[in-house]
Design a protein around this motif. Sequence first.
Motif, PDB file in Angstrom:
ATOM      1  N   ARG A  50       0.809  -1.216   0.000  1.00 34.88           N
ATOM      2  CA  ARG A  50       0.000   0.000   0.000  1.00 34.88           C
ATOM      3  C   ARG A  50       0.847   1.273   0.000  1.00 34.88           C
ATOM      4  NH1 ARG A  50      -4.964  -1.309   0.490  1.00 34.88           N
ATOM      5  NH2 ARG A  50      -5.727   0.755   1.031  1.00 34.88           N
ATOM      6  N   THR A  51       2.162   1.131   0.154  1.00 31.50           N
ATOM      7  CA  THR A  51       3.037   2.295   0.227  1.00 31.50           C
ATOM      8  C   THR A  51       3.609   2.639  -1.142  1.00 31.50           C
ATOM      9  OG1 THR A  51       4.928   0.884   0.744  1.00 31.50           O
ATOM     10  CG2 THR A  51       3.681   1.805   2.608  1.00 31.50           C
ATOM     11  N   VAL A  52       4.047   3.893  -1.292  1.00 32.31           N
ATOM     12  CA  VAL A  52       4.684   4.322  -2.535  1.00 32.31           C
ATOM     13  C   VAL A  52       6.130   4.694  -2.234  1.00 32.31           C
ATOM     14  CG1 VAL A  52       2.618   5.081  -3.732  1.00 32.31           C
ATOM     15  CG2 VAL A  52       3.761   6.676  -2.210  1.00 32.31           C
ATOM     16  N   PRO A  53       6.987   4.619  -3.227  1.00 36.03           N
ATOM     17  CA  PRO A  53       6.714   4.176  -4.586  1.00 36.03           C
ATOM     18  C   PRO A  53       6.643   2.657  -4.671  1.00 36.03           C
ATOM     19  CG  PRO A  53       9.046   4.610  -4.390  1.00 36.03           C
ATOM     20  CD  PRO A  53       8.415   4.982  -3.060  1.00 36.03           C
ATOM     21  N   GLN A  54       5.979   2.181  -5.698  1.00 35.98           N
ATOM     22  CA  GLN A  54       6.037   0.770  -6.094  1.00 35.98           C
ATOM     23  C   GLN A  54       6.541   0.774  -7.525  1.00 35.98           C
ATOM     24  OE1 GLN A  54       5.853  -1.793  -4.054  1.00 35.98           O
ATOM     25  NE2 GLN A  54       5.444  -0.293  -2.428  1.00 35.98           N
ATOM     26  N   ILE A  55       7.619   0.052  -7.751  1.00 33.58           N
ATOM     27  CA  ILE A  55       8.340   0.121  -9.014  1.00 33.58           C
ATOM     28  C   ILE A  55       8.311  -1.239  -9.698  1.00 33.58           C
ATOM     29  CG2 ILE A  55      10.582   0.639 -10.068  1.00 33.58           C
ATOM     30  CD1 ILE A  55      11.034   2.191  -7.227  1.00 33.58           C
ATOM     31  N   PHE A  56       8.031  -1.201 -11.000  1.00 33.18           N
ATOM     32  CA  PHE A  56       7.985  -2.413 -11.815  1.00 33.18           C
ATOM     33  C   PHE A  56       8.921  -2.256 -13.002  1.00 33.18           C
ATOM     34  CE2 PHE A  56       4.079  -2.471  -9.510  1.00 33.18           C
ATOM     35  CZ  PHE A  56       3.794  -3.805  -9.293  1.00 33.18           C
ATOM     36  N   PHE A  57       9.676  -3.304 -13.284  1.00 37.05           N
ATOM     37  CA  PHE A  57      10.437  -3.420 -14.525  1.00 37.05           C
ATOM     38  C   PHE A  57       9.670  -4.443 -15.345  1.00 37.05           C
ATOM     39  CE2 PHE A  57      14.927  -2.385 -12.692  1.00 37.05           C
ATOM     40  CZ  PHE A  57      14.514  -1.117 -12.353  1.00 37.05           C
ATOM     41  N   GLY A  58       8.933  -3.986 -16.339  1.00 38.09           N
ATOM     42  CA  GLY A  58       8.015  -4.875 -17.041  1.00 38.09           C
ATOM     43  C   GLY A  58       6.965  -5.342 -16.054  1.00 38.09           C
ATOM     44  N   ASN A  59       6.767  -6.645 -15.954  1.00 39.10           N
ATOM     45  CA  ASN A  59       5.825  -7.205 -14.983  1.00 39.10           C
ATOM     46  C   ASN A  59       6.488  -7.595 -13.668  1.00 39.10           C
ATOM     47  OD1 ASN A  59       3.456  -6.995 -16.552  1.00 39.10           O
ATOM     48  ND2 ASN A  59       4.060  -8.813 -17.703  1.00 39.10           N
ATOM     49  N   TRP A  60       7.814  -7.428 -13.588  1.00 39.63           N
ATOM     50  CA  TRP A  60       8.546  -7.788 -12.369  1.00 39.63           C
ATOM     51  C   TRP A  60       8.457  -6.666 -11.360  1.00 39.63           C
ATOM     52  CZ3 TRP A  60      13.912  -6.313 -10.928  1.00 39.63           C
ATOM     53  CH2 TRP A  60      14.320  -6.950  -9.748  1.00 39.63           C
ATOM     54  N   HIS A  61       7.958  -6.993 -10.160  1.00 41.21           N
ATOM     55  CA  HIS A  61       7.829  -6.014  -9.087  1.00 41.21           C
ATOM     56  C   HIS A  61       9.167  -5.882  -8.371  1.00 41.21           C
ATOM     57  CE1 HIS A  61       6.288  -4.936  -4.870  1.00 41.21           C
ATOM     58  NE2 HIS A  61       6.244  -3.845  -5.616  1.00 41.21           N
ATOM     59  N   VAL A  62       9.824  -4.742  -8.572  1.00 45.61           N
ATOM     60  CA  VAL A  62      11.096  -4.473  -7.909  1.00 45.61           C
ATOM     61  C   VAL A  62      10.853  -4.214  -6.435  1.00 45.61           C
ATOM     62  CG1 VAL A  62      13.041  -2.863  -7.777  1.00 45.61           C
ATOM     63  CG2 VAL A  62      12.110  -3.525 -10.009  1.00 45.61           C
ATOM     64  N   GLY A  63       9.825  -3.415  -6.132  1.00 42.69           N
ATOM     65  CA  GLY A  63       9.513  -3.032  -4.763  1.00 42.69           C
ATOM     66  C   GLY A  63       9.501  -1.530  -4.640  1.00 42.69           C
ATOM     67  N   GLY A  64       9.906  -1.036  -3.461  1.00 45.60           N
ATOM     68  CA  GLY A  64       9.947   0.395  -3.207  1.00 45.60           C
ATOM     69  C   GLY A  64      11.331   0.972  -3.446  1.00 45.60           C
ATOM     70  N   PHE A  65      11.561   2.181  -2.930  1.00 41.69           N
ATOM     71  CA  PHE A  65      12.843   2.835  -3.152  1.00 41.69           C
ATOM     72  C   PHE A  65      13.998   2.048  -2.545  1.00 41.69           C
ATOM     73  CE2 PHE A  65      16.226   5.564  -1.468  1.00 41.69           C
ATOM     74  CZ  PHE A  65      16.826   5.868  -2.677  1.00 41.69           C
ATOM     75  N   ASP A  66      13.827   1.551  -1.323  1.00 39.97           N
ATOM     76  CA  ASP A  66      14.917   0.794  -0.693  1.00 39.97           C
ATOM     77  C   ASP A  66      15.304  -0.423  -1.533  1.00 39.97           C
ATOM     78  OD1 ASP A  66      15.006   2.585   1.422  1.00 39.97           O
ATOM     79  OD2 ASP A  66      13.763   1.340   2.740  1.00 39.97           O
ATOM     80  N   ASP A  67      14.311  -1.082  -2.091  1.00 42.40           N
ATOM     81  CA  ASP A  67      14.571  -2.241  -2.954  1.00 42.40           C
ATOM     82  C   ASP A  67      15.310  -1.811  -4.225  1.00 42.40           C
ATOM     83  OD1 ASP A  67      13.047  -4.144  -1.284  1.00 42.40           O
ATOM     84  OD2 ASP A  67      11.337  -2.951  -1.942  1.00 42.40           O
ATOM     85  N   LEU A  68      14.890  -0.685  -4.800  1.00 44.23           N
ATOM     86  CA  LEU A  68      15.538  -0.164  -6.005  1.00 44.23           C
ATOM     87  C   LEU A  68      16.989   0.212  -5.704  1.00 44.23           C
ATOM     88  CD1 LEU A  68      15.105   0.742  -9.000  1.00 44.23           C
ATOM     89  CD2 LEU A  68      14.632   3.028  -8.059  1.00 44.23           C
ATOM     90  N   ALA A  69      17.223   0.885  -4.574  1.00 48.41           N
ATOM     91  CA  ALA A  69      18.577   1.286  -4.195  1.00 48.41           C
ATOM     92  C   ALA A  69      19.459   0.059  -3.961  1.00 48.41           C
ATOM     93  CB  ALA A  69      18.538   2.171  -2.943  1.00 48.41           C
ATOM     94  N   GLN A  70      18.910  -0.981  -3.344  1.00 52.73           N
ATOM     95  CA  GLN A  70      19.655  -2.222  -3.129  1.00 52.73           C
ATOM     96  C   GLN A  70      20.007  -2.865  -4.469  1.00 52.73           C
ATOM     97  OE1 GLN A  70      20.766  -3.631  -0.241  1.00 52.73           O
ATOM     98  NE2 GLN A  70      21.740  -5.244  -1.435  1.00 52.73           N
ATOM     99  N   LEU A  71      19.047  -2.907  -5.367  1.00 49.91           N
ATOM    100  CA  LEU A  71      19.287  -3.465  -6.696  1.00 49.91           C
ATOM    101  C   LEU A  71      20.394  -2.690  -7.406  1.00 49.91           C
ATOM    102  CD1 LEU A  71      18.264  -5.579  -8.775  1.00 49.91           C
ATOM    103  CD2 LEU A  71      16.704  -3.810  -9.610  1.00 49.91           C
ATOM    104  N   GLU A  72      20.374  -1.372  -7.296  1.00 53.20           N
ATOM    105  CA  GLU A  72      21.408  -0.536  -7.920  1.00 53.20           C
ATOM    106  C   GLU A  72      22.774  -0.829  -7.304  1.00 53.20           C
ATOM    107  OE1 GLU A  72      23.592   2.443  -9.980  1.00 53.20           O
ATOM    108  OE2 GLU A  72      21.986   1.055 -10.451  1.00 53.20           O
ATOM    109  N   SER A  73      22.831  -0.978  -5.982  1.00 55.58           N
ATOM    110  CA  SER A  73      24.118  -1.225  -5.323  1.00 55.58           C
ATOM    111  C   SER A  73      24.728  -2.555  -5.760  1.00 55.58           C
ATOM    112  CB  SER A  73      23.975  -1.176  -3.801  1.00 55.58           C
ATOM    113  OG  SER A  73      23.320  -2.337  -3.322  1.00 55.58           O
ATOM    114  N   GLU A  74      23.894  -3.462  -6.228  1.00 53.51           N
ATOM    115  CA  GLU A  74      24.357  -4.770  -6.704  1.00 53.51           C
ATOM    116  C   GLU A  74      24.551  -4.799  -8.219  1.00 53.51           C
ATOM    117  OE1 GLU A  74      21.167  -7.187  -5.280  1.00 53.51           O
ATOM    118  OE2 GLU A  74      21.844  -7.069  -3.194  1.00 53.51           O
TER     119      GLU A  74
END
Length: 87
Positions: A50-74
């Motif tokens: 229910r929280t924002v942001p919610q980020i999708f790459f195509g149909n894959w749910h990345v998650g919120g900002f923390d998830d995106l930042a973690q993905l970037e760090s990797e």
Amino acid sequence: MIEVTMYTTTTCPYCRNAKRLLDAKGVAYKEIDVRSVDVKNEMVSRSGRRTVPQIFFGNWHVGGFDDLAQLESEGGIDQVLNPRMAG
């Protein structure tokens, strides 16, 4: 190219951070404001959250900002969005 979709609100600092990160990487994204109840329900249906942001790459749910930042760090954003160009 994979379409990046981000559900946001105008007042959310995490949304601004996610947009800043994607902008810095030159990643185009479709921003969807969740002020409408129908749009918020669509986001919850897609993400389970229910929280924002919610980020999708195509149909894959990345998650919120923390998830995106973690993905970037990797190095994962480049791997997912440009698999032929990644490391």
